[in-house]
Design an enzyme around this catalytic site. Structure first.
Site, PDB file in Angstrom:
ATOM      1  N   TYR A   1      28.837  13.194 119.024  1.00 35.07           N
ATOM      2  CA  TYR A   1      28.919  13.151 120.488  1.00 35.07           C
ATOM      3  C   TYR A   1      27.570  13.565 121.052  1.00 35.07           C
ATOM      4  O   TYR A   1      27.195  14.732 120.985  1.00 35.07           O
ATOM      5  CB  TYR A   1      30.025  14.081 120.971  1.00 35.07           C
ATOM      6  CG  TYR A   1      30.193  14.152 122.469  1.00 35.07           C
ATOM      7  CD1 TYR A   1      30.791  13.113 123.171  1.00 35.07           C
ATOM      8  CD2 TYR A   1      29.760  15.270 123.180  1.00 35.07           C
ATOM      9  CE1 TYR A   1      30.956  13.183 124.550  1.00 35.07           C
ATOM     10  CE2 TYR A   1      29.917  15.354 124.555  1.00 35.07           C
ATOM     11  CZ  TYR A   1      30.511  14.310 125.235  1.00 35.07           C
ATOM     12  OH  TYR A   1      30.675  14.381 126.594  1.00 35.07           O
TER      13      TYR A   1
ATOM     14  N   GLN B   1      25.412  14.235 123.949  1.00 27.67           N
ATOM     15  CA  GLN B   1      25.294  14.528 125.378  1.00 27.67           C
ATOM     16  C   GLN B   1      24.047  15.354 125.663  1.00 27.67           C
ATOM     17  O   GLN B   1      23.168  14.921 126.399  1.00 27.67           O
ATOM     18  CB  GLN B   1      26.527  15.271 125.883  1.00 27.67           C
ATOM     19  CG  GLN B   1      26.434  15.679 127.363  1.00 27.67           C
ATOM     20  CD  GLN B   1      27.755  16.212 127.887  1.00 27.67           C
ATOM     21  OE1 GLN B   1      28.744  15.477 127.963  1.00 27.67           O
ATOM     22  NE2 GLN B   1      27.782  17.483 128.245  1.00 27.67           N
TER      23      GLN B   1
ATOM     24  N   GLY C   1      28.317  50.030 106.577  1.00 25.89           N
ATOM     25  CA  GLY C   1      27.257  49.306 105.879  1.00 25.89           C
ATOM     26  C   GLY C   1      27.766  48.082 105.146  1.00 25.89           C
ATOM     27  O   GLY C   1      27.094  47.041 105.125  1.00 25.89           O
TER      28      GLY C   1
ATOM     29  N   GLU D   1      29.419  23.338 124.566  1.00 26.28           N
ATOM     30  CA  GLU D   1      30.512  22.886 125.434  1.00 26.28           C
ATOM     31  C   GLU D   1      30.510  23.607 126.780  1.00 26.28           C
ATOM     32  O   GLU D   1      31.557  23.901 127.359  1.00 26.28           O
ATOM     33  CB  GLU D   1      31.879  23.092 124.742  1.00 26.28           C
ATOM     34  CG  GLU D   1      31.970  22.589 123.323  1.00 26.28           C
ATOM     35  CD  GLU D   1      31.591  21.124 123.186  1.00 26.28           C
ATOM     36  OE1 GLU D   1      31.655  20.393 124.188  1.00 26.28           O
ATOM     37  OE2 GLU D   1      31.211  20.706 122.079  1.00 26.28           O
TER      38      GLU D   1
END
Length: 706
Positions: free
Chosen positions: A161, A163, A432, A455
């Site tokens: 996707y 974008q 630790g 997103e």
């Protein structure tokens, strides 16, 4: 060297062979499980959708683990793999699961749950499943779904996707990639006109995907119609080579999730058919005539799906961290009681401060489960309404769409921040050992924290909530009642209200708790509206008025999200499904709900003190109840995390082992580290010996030069 190693192993066997550790983790954790106040299996079934669903999920999980036993056994050494080897292994494991899915005809939910249960590294195809396929289904016409979505579900094609760009992420409307309609050939030309228009970050893009959805500006003639989705094949289905006009590659190592090949894409005047534009809600015909959707937010349906999933996925991610920290804290013993200095050391979870670091996040996990179910239901109703309207050619009921968009935005922002903070709190609570990758917490955090900026950047998303809530307040003032989760705005008495309880015990009343959270949210919305109005009245431009209000807007978004989660939690446990059908679970779930609500009230106590809603006595009572709830939940801590039904394989943690044998697990883990194979490191001759050996030629030369 082989002789030295054998001698060392013989010495270790002579020293420790047959000798137990001082702390018997197996005994301690067994004791924790001995007397739960509730039926653990019943709670697990509730969280997983029922006993039959849970049994089916366990069967599939166990069958896959048996079927591919050899491959899953290699998971013990995954942390020592190179980036390339880890990428390939994660893809191979995904391939095996996909084959199993097709062979056994698993449902979409069963396949999702299976990956959640057995995959220990995110495959590069992650975005294919959570974005590419859902976006095709939500934005494609029936013909486009048949052409791309169905083959994608069978993994005949692999998608990503695209974008985000190098220069723009959150500001989607400013994306620069162009999609120009060419009427002469009935095509769309995709192009990256600038360096900053380079697609940047899409998962699976760099090396894995064959197709991608390109979000680009639709240009028809001299008119810009804004951002739309276009399906683009980027690699050959024969040999996986890049197709002409597409330049792709990796963006480099990340903080985590390096098994996913996030990549870049530059497009050089690439032509595709006009019909590759996704046209379920918007259409462009061969004449260049454009028709827009009936509601501008329909374009965000794919994003809504992702954000709805983020809530429930956040619950499972946080459940892992809480499980690891809880189990380890019951077998990690430090310091004897001051009342009995010569007695045994105490499990660290017996210390109130350790409870306070872990148990509130345990309560958050359950809140996330119930909120996630609400969001899934809301999304499903929206999709069903759209599908019904399309089948009978009627106008769909989109009245809940603005709220769904705003709520999902606010929850994404608040929940992902909450989960990341929860993982880190659990890691630090493990001391630790929590810093080692063998704890499972470091890799969990590194892989998850990226979602805070993916997103939708979290602080930016709060503006979506702010706009919706401020508009709802304005609509109310015009006589239009508010629906949904913000319906508390209809009760104007809330604004100047004080604590609604009659006694201290009322702090544990669901109605009183929601009253407090609703009051805080209402007051923040009203104050923000007044701030903007005052600035505007003083001559400040509307844009700067909004800019000046961004800090209170981010805070009111969080307040509304907490209210939403509390309301979902309360609605779930006060329903007949739990109070009647699962009555034995109600007492412990109510304690968790009370801890969740009071923890967040106390965390932001200034919000309630500044207008006198609570007084100092109320604050003291809230803090007293939190301490009491921690002590009441403490005996059930291990049974509660057991209800998540997480396997040791799924946790990938030496500290979170079900049997509590953490110290032997840690020691056995480090024996697998390739750095422990040669007793004398290669760096000895190149960088250590020249430094410490005065007779080494390099040392002598250095002294001579001096």
């Amino acid at each position: 060297e082989k002789e030295c190693r054998e001698n060392m192993q013989e010495k270790l066997q002579a020293m420790f062979g047959g000798r137990k550790t001082v702390v018997d983790g197996k005994l301690l954790i067994a004791k924790e499980r001995s007397q739960p106040s509730f039926p653990v299996r019943q709670l697990s079934a509730l969280l997983h959708g029922g006993e039959e669903v849970l049994k089916r999920r366990e069967y599939i999980r166990d069958d896959v683990m048996r079927t591919y036993a050899t491959e899953f056994a290699e998971a013990e050494t995954e942390l020592f793999l190179s980036r390339e080897a880890a990428y390939e292994r994660a893809l191979r494991m995904n391939m095996l699961l996909q084959r199993y899915c097709l062979a056994h005809k698993l449902t979409e939910i069963e396949y999702h749950d299976l990956k959640q249960d057995v995959l220990t590294m995110a495959p590069a195809t992650f975005l294919h499943d959570v974005a590419f396929v859902p976006f095709l289904r939500s934005q494609g016409t029936p013909e486009q779904v048949a052409r791309w979505a169905i083959p994608a579900e069978r993994y005949e094609i692999v998608g990503s996707y695209s974008q985000t760009e190098l220069g723009h992420g959150s500001n989607v409307m400013a994306l620069e990639t162009t999609a120009t309609f060419i009427p002469e050939t009935d095509e769309i030309e995709l192009h990256s006109p600038t360096r900053t228009s380079t697609k940047w970050w899409p998962g699976a893009l760099a090396r894995t995907a064959t197709h991608t959805i390109v979000m680009a500006r639709l240009i028809v003639g001299d008119k810009d119609y804004g951002i739309h989705g276009f399906v683009l094949q980027i690699r050959s289905l024969k040999d996986h080579s890049p197709l002409p006009g597409r330049v792709m590659g990796e963006i480099g190592p990340k903080l985590g999730a390096n098994t996913i090949d996030n990549g870049f894409l530059v497009l050089d005047h690439v032509r595709i058919p006009r019909t590759n534009m996704l046209m379920r809600f918007t259409q462009l015909n061969e004449k260049g005539e454009y028709s827009k959707p009936i509601h501008d937010k329909l374009a965000y349906m794919g994003m809504l799906y992702i954000r709805a999933g983020i809530t429930i996925d956040g619950a499972w991610i946080l459940s892992k961290a809480v499980t690891i920290a809880t189990r380890y804290s019951t077998v990690r013993c430090q310091f004897a009681s001051p009342d009995n200095p010569s007695g045994p050391e105490r499990p660290v979870l017996d210390y109130t401060i350790q409870m306070y670091r872990i148990l509130p996040y345990l309560s958050c996990t359950f809140a996330l489960f119930f909120t996630g179910e609400h969001m899934r239901t809301l999304y499903a109703k929206l999709v069903a309404g759209i599908a019904t309207s399309q089948s009978n050619q009627s106008q769909p009921d989109l009245s809940v769409l603005p709220e769904a968009h705003a709520t999902s935005s606010g929850l994404k922002s608040f929940i992902t921040t909450l989960v990341a903070e929860g993982i880190e709190s659990c890691r630090r609570a493990c001391g630790g050992h929590g810093y080692t990758q063998s704890s499972g917490l470091g890799p969990l955090f590194a892989s998850y924290v990226g979602v805070l900026t993916a997103e939708g950047e979290n602080f930016l998303l709060t503006q979506q909530v702010g706009r919706y809530l401020l508009k709802s307040l304005k609509d109310l003032q015009s006589g239009k009642p508010v629906q949904g989760m913000a319906d508390y705005l209809n009760d104007q008495d809330l604004l100047d209200a004080k604590f609604s309880g009659q006694t201290e015990a009322d702090l544990l009343s669901p109605d009183v708790q929601l009253h407090a959270l609703a009051h805080r949210s209402y007051r923040m919305i009203n104050n923000t509206a007044s701030l903007i109005a005052a600035d505007f009245g003083a001559g400040v431009s509307l844009g700067e008025c909004w800019n000046n209000a961004l800090i209170p807007i981010s805070r009111l978004s969080a307040a509304h999200s907490i209210y939403t989660m509390a309301r979902c939690f309360i609605h779930a446990i006060e329903s007949d499904k739990i109070k009647v059908e699962n009555a034995p679970l109600y007492p412990v779930l109510k304690k968790l709900k009370d801890l969740f609500v009071l923890y967040f009230i106390e965390k932001d106590i200034g919000d309630f003190l500044e207008d006198g809603y609570f007084n100092s006595d109320h604050v003291a009572s809230i803090r007293k109840y939190i301490r009491e709830l921690l002590q009441e939940i403490r005996p059930d801590a291990v049974p509660l995390v057991d209800s998540f039904n997480l396997t040791d394989h799924n946790l990938s943690s030496c500290l979170g082992r079900y049997d509590g044998d953490v110290y032997n697990a840690l020691y056995e883990f480090v024996q697998k580290d390739p750095l422990n194979k040669p007793l004398i490191p290669a760096a000895y001759k190149t960088a250590i010996q020249p430094l410490i050996d005065p007779t080494h030629p390099d040392q002598l030369q250095h002294l001579s030069d001096g």
